[in-house]
Scaffold this active site. Structure first.
Site, mmCIF file in Angstrom:
data_model
loop_
_atom_site.group_PDB
_atom_site.id
_atom_site.type_symbol
_atom_site.label_atom_id
_atom_site.label_comp_id
_atom_site.label_asym_id
_atom_site.label_seq_id
_atom_site.Cartn_x
_atom_site.Cartn_y
_atom_site.Cartn_z
ATOM 1 N N GLY A 11 0.839 -1.210 0.000
ATOM 2 C CA GLY A 11 0.000 0.000 0.000
ATOM 3 C C GLY A 11 0.869 1.254 0.000
ATOM 4 N NE ARG A 21 14.226 16.284 -1.521
ATOM 5 C CZ ARG A 21 14.720 16.799 -0.412
ATOM 6 N NH1 ARG A 21 14.697 16.108 0.717
ATOM 7 N NH2 ARG A 21 15.274 18.002 -0.417
ATOM 8 C CB VAL A 23 17.026 6.068 -0.787
ATOM 9 C CG1 VAL A 23 17.866 4.999 -1.473
ATOM 10 C CG2 VAL A 23 16.350 5.498 0.451
ATOM 11 N NE ARG A 72 -1.174 -5.204 -1.115
ATOM 12 C CZ ARG A 72 -1.739 -4.042 -0.796
ATOM 13 N NH1 ARG A 72 -2.535 -3.431 -1.657
ATOM 14 N NH2 ARG A 72 -1.515 -3.483 0.368
ATOM 15 C CG ASP A 103 3.514 -7.282 7.750
ATOM 16 O OD1 ASP A 103 2.800 -6.893 6.809
ATOM 17 O OD2 ASP A 103 3.099 -7.993 8.684
ATOM 18 C CB SER A 105 7.113 -4.861 1.118
ATOM 19 O OG SER A 105 5.882 -4.441 0.568
ATOM 20 C CB THR A 126 2.185 0.785 6.272
ATOM 21 O OG1 THR A 126 0.852 0.639 6.779
ATOM 22 C CG2 THR A 126 3.141 0.378 7.380
ATOM 23 C CG ASP A 128 -2.879 0.260 8.175
ATOM 24 O OD1 ASP A 128 -3.751 1.139 8.175
ATOM 25 O OD2 ASP A 128 -2.848 -0.677 7.351
ATOM 26 C CG ASP A 130 0.228 -2.662 9.964
ATOM 27 O OD1 ASP A 130 1.106 -1.955 9.425
ATOM 28 O OD2 ASP A 130 -0.511 -3.407 9.308
ATOM 29 N NE ARG A 155 -15.184 17.401 18.250
ATOM 30 C CZ ARG A 155 -15.676 16.495 19.089
ATOM 31 N NH1 ARG A 155 -16.868 16.659 19.629
ATOM 32 N NH2 ARG A 155 -15.004 15.406 19.388
ATOM 33 N NE ARG A 172 -8.391 -4.463 5.198
ATOM 34 C CZ ARG A 172 -7.402 -4.315 4.349
ATOM 35 N NH1 ARG A 172 -6.305 -5.017 4.488
ATOM 36 N NH2 ARG A 172 -7.502 -3.479 3.353
ATOM 37 C CG HIS A 250 -8.631 4.520 -0.841
ATOM 38 N ND1 HIS A 250 -9.573 3.535 -0.649
ATOM 39 C CD2 HIS A 250 -7.464 3.886 -1.098
ATOM 40 C CE1 HIS A 250 -8.994 2.360 -0.823
ATOM 41 N NE2 HIS A 250 -7.725 2.549 -1.088
ATOM 42 N NE ARG A 253 -4.400 2.793 0.944
ATOM 43 C CZ ARG A 253 -3.642 1.990 1.664
ATOM 44 N NH1 ARG A 253 -2.427 2.351 1.990
ATOM 45 N NH2 ARG A 253 -4.081 0.843 2.061
HETATM 46 P P1 ADP Z 1 2.536 -4.632 2.488
HETATM 47 O O1 ADP Z 1 3.982 -4.588 2.148
HETATM 48 O O2 ADP Z 1 1.914 -3.258 2.512
HETATM 49 O O3 ADP Z 1 2.255 -5.460 3.735
HETATM 50 P P2 ADP Z 1 1.542 -6.856 0.833
HETATM 51 O O4 ADP Z 1 1.319 -7.772 1.995
HETATM 52 O O5 ADP Z 1 0.519 -6.830 -0.238
HETATM 53 O O6 ADP Z 1 1.766 -5.332 1.264
HETATM 54 O O7 ADP Z 1 2.959 -7.279 0.188
HETATM 55 C C1 ADP Z 1 3.482 -6.594 -0.939
HETATM 56 C C2 ADP Z 1 4.147 -7.579 -1.878
HETATM 57 O O8 ADP Z 1 5.238 -8.224 -1.208
HETATM 58 C C3 ADP Z 1 3.257 -8.738 -2.326
HETATM 59 O O9 ADP Z 1 2.426 -8.409 -3.419
HETATM 60 C C4 ADP Z 1 4.292 -9.781 -2.738
HETATM 61 O O10 ADP Z 1 4.824 -9.516 -4.015
HETATM 62 C C5 ADP Z 1 5.383 -9.551 -1.699
HETATM 63 N N1 ADP Z 1 5.213 -10.503 -0.585
HETATM 64 C C6 ADP Z 1 4.297 -10.464 0.421
HETATM 65 N N2 ADP Z 1 4.418 -11.524 1.252
HETATM 66 C C7 ADP Z 1 5.431 -12.281 0.753
HETATM 67 C C8 ADP Z 1 6.038 -13.529 1.130
HETATM 68 N N3 ADP Z 1 5.631 -14.204 2.235
HETATM 69 N N4 ADP Z 1 7.059 -13.996 0.369
HETATM 70 C C9 ADP Z 1 7.470 -13.325 -0.736
HETATM 71 N N5 ADP Z 1 6.937 -12.161 -1.144
HETATM 72 C C10 ADP Z 1 5.933 -11.642 -0.433
#
Ligand code: ADP
Length: 320
Positions: A11, A21, A23, A72, A103, A105, A126, A128, A130, A155, A172, A250, A253
């Protein structure tokens, strides 16, 4: 190390551009070359990769979203997909990777590292918040500010019409956006997934505050805890109060990143390059006690973010 690459994945979040920038400019400052990978792991598989220079990141620090775009990708989750990525790592001479995302990614970065030993450093991006082992993620502060702005506006109208407003926000798994924006916006009740809510209690609170002369109430609900629409219906049924539900969706975001997110992203992006240059690997840059720090990436992926229940209790006390 001569050439590194950067990508944004999962996301999008405001402040990702400020991180890109940082990096790019920090790497160039140290004489490294930087490749920009478009659309996260999708662009990595499809060789959608371009060299970046100082000017590629001009005029982006204040922009929401990500100039590298994000995606994704299911194929990347397979060994065959990652083998295609490896071909591009070799073809483009990439010696280190900065991944900005959530997480999912991070797990992708770990998988790539396990198979092909490419050094990876991750930045938490992110809305969130989280991600464990960091107080803040890039984008969270901006999202909270967007929700607070919406609460302020709602309000104003709520006080003119004597209504109960339910505002459903993103989150979520974690109710951090709800908790922080609810506290900052002076919400009467906050409903989060981490803590069981009692509709009976919420209703008696509403009735009590109405009897005490309050003309309106605001309830912030995290999407992962309950549906705003259902909460609205239940309150109306039990109290007879007119309820209005707003699902912010959205708009949380987008928007220009807050000053805090820009600074956080700049510090994290800079730290990521330092870590790669000093031979570090499998780290996430976290922010704790006002410092950017390197944290073991596997540890980050294995732990769940904890919410500060003291803050939740405080929000309850202050909303009396
Ligand atoms: P976020 O990074 O926001 O949590 P996603 O969970 O959709 O978003 O993960 C982003 C991308 O990272 C996924 O579309 C996929 O390509 C890759 N990814 C996610 N989980 C795994 C995994 N367990 N192993 C390998 N690649 C993963």
């Amino acid at each position: 190390m001569q050439r590194i690459a950067v990508l944004t994945s999962g996301g999008d979040a405001p402040g990702m551009n400020a991180a890109i920038r940082a990096v790019v400019r920090k790497a160039i400052y140290h004489g490294l070359e930087v490749m920009g990978i478009k659309r996260g792991y999708s662009g990595f598989i499809e060789a959608d990769i371009e060299p970046m220079n100082l000017r590629s990141v001009t005029d982006i620090i204040h922009r929401g979203g990500t100039i590298l775009h994000t995606a994704r990708n299911e194929q990347f989750k397979t060994g065959q997909g990652r083998a295609m990525v490896w071909e591009n790592i070799e073809r483009f001479g990439i010696q280190g990777l900065v991944v900005i995302g959530g997480d999912g990614s991070f797990k992708g970065a770990l998988a790539l590292n396990a198979e092909y030993h490419l050094p990876v450093i991750c930045l938490p991006g992110t809305i969130d918040n989280d991600i464990s082992e960091t107080d803040y993620t890039i984008g969270f502060d901006t999202a909270v500010n967007s929700v607070v702005e919406a609460i302020n506006k709602i309000r104003d109208t709520a006080s003119s019409h004597e209504r109960t407003f339910i505002i459903e926000v993103m989150g979520r798994e974690t109710g951090l956006i709800a908790l922080h924006s609810g506290l900052a916006g002076g919400a009467e009740s906050i409903i989060i997934p981490e803590y069981p809510y009692d509709i009976e209690k919420i209703c008696s609170r509403l009735i009590r505050s109405y009897r005490q002369g309050s003309s309106h109430s605001i309830i912030v609900v995290a999407e992962g805890a309950a549906s705003g629409v259902e909460i609205g219906k239940e309150i109306k049924q039990r109290t007879g109060f007119d309820t209005k539900v707003t699902i912010l969706g959205h708009l949380q975001r987008g928007g220009n990143p807050s000053a805090f997110d820009r600074i956080l992203a700049s510090m994290m992006g800079s730290k990521a390059v330092e870590l790669l240059m000093s031979g570090e690997n499998k780290k996430m840059v976290g922010y704790t006690d006002g410092q950017v720090v390197a944290i073991d990436l596997e540890q980050v992926c294995n732990r769940k973010k904890k919410i500060d229940l003291n803050m939740y209790t405080l929000a309850g006390i202050l909303s009396m």
